[in-house]
Write an enzyme that holds these catalytic residues in place. Sequence first.
Site, PDB file in Angstrom:
ATOM      1  N   GLU A   1      -1.583   3.068   3.396  1.00  0.00           N
ATOM      2  CA  GLU A   1      -2.728   3.684   2.745  1.00  0.00           C
ATOM      3  C   GLU A   1      -3.776   3.974   3.803  1.00  0.00           C
ATOM      4  O   GLU A   1      -3.867   3.264   4.811  1.00  0.00           O
ATOM      5  CB  GLU A   1      -3.281   2.773   1.644  1.00  0.00           C
ATOM      6  CG  GLU A   1      -4.266   3.457   0.724  1.00  0.00           C
ATOM      7  CD  GLU A   1      -3.705   4.724   0.096  1.00  0.00           C
ATOM      8  OE1 GLU A   1      -3.970   5.817   0.670  1.00  0.00           O
ATOM      9  OE2 GLU A   1      -3.014   4.636  -0.917  1.00  0.00           O
TER      10      GLU A   1
ATOM     11  N   CYS B   1       0.007   6.253  -3.644  1.00  0.00           N
ATOM     12  CA  CYS B   1       1.015   5.774  -2.714  1.00  0.00           C
ATOM     13  C   CYS B   1       1.737   6.994  -2.173  1.00  0.00           C
ATOM     14  O   CYS B   1       2.466   7.664  -2.908  1.00  0.00           O
ATOM     15  CB  CYS B   1       1.995   4.830  -3.414  1.00  0.00           C
ATOM     16  SG  CYS B   1       3.332   4.239  -2.356  1.00  0.00           S
TER      17      CYS B   1
END
Length: 341
Positions: free
Chosen positions: A129, A2
């Site tokens: 992402e 992340c």
Amino acid sequence: MCGRTACTLAPDELKRACSYRNRRGQRRHPRWRDGDADNYRPSYNKNPQSMSPVLLSQRHFDKDAPVDKCVLATMRWGLVPSWFKESDPSKMHYSTSNCRSENILQKKSYKDPMLKGQRCVILADGFYEWQKVEKGKQPFFIYFPQTQPGPSQEERKNSDSESGGEAAGEWTGWRLLTMAGVFDCWTPPGGGEPLYSYSVITVNASPNLQSIHDRMPAILDGEEEVRRWLDFGEVKSLEALKLLQSKNILTFHPVSSLVNNTRNNSPECLQPVDLNSKKEPKSTASSKMMTNWLSSSSPSKRKSHTSESKEERESKPQNQRKSAGGLQQWLQGTNKKPRTK
């Protein structure tokens, strides 16, 4: 992993959006730690080393507070261990923005805070992402499915006035993503203001996200999981680790490559795009809601909030300082109930 998030709610809305239940099942709204509401900056494109909102037990700041009483704080993304000897955190030679759940008890940087109960919940609208594709990488925005429309401005105003700003009613706005994290407190060797910082804990990606990336944040799904993760008095470290599971509960949509540059901080970072066309994408279960609130107000007004200085904000009337950008506009303007993916 992340490496980028978005968190666009205003400070007062964050308090309502992350209400919690204590051990007795009583609903509470966390207060901001002194001064931390002023340090929080809503953003469409938040990167490591920026300051982000987290939820944690107030016992970490006040030894006399009940361990199940929560507080909101702003912390630096990228854990700086309490034993770090340099005078400048930027001199760390390794990244601590993420830590793997599988070896959290094997690395000193994370083991010490974990065993001390220094657990927190990182709050965000969602995270970005990047999927590897033939011509580079395609960014996606990933978040909890949204099942309810937000309240109108008048409903929100009435709710606040009836409860003195600490409403016990259910939050019906954007459901914040709740990610498990660990934090530490570092003080410069020569003395100075202590720095609180955190790391996002990651797990193997869920089946529906594996095509995008092989890792994902450890998601705490629901109030009970959040409560157990934060209540280090009742739930000891080894038991808390069992909460860190790969959960197939998130939804997503592709976004523009604008988000690749951290200097880009506008609603366009979150805008759903059609990967097969430059035209506006067709309405889908996950993107329709996002499009609604992004298009419910002029982009120029949203951009001004994320880039204005503290002096500019303080010069505004109090009722103008609460704007939270795109999500705020969606919460005020949409009356449509979206479908979920």
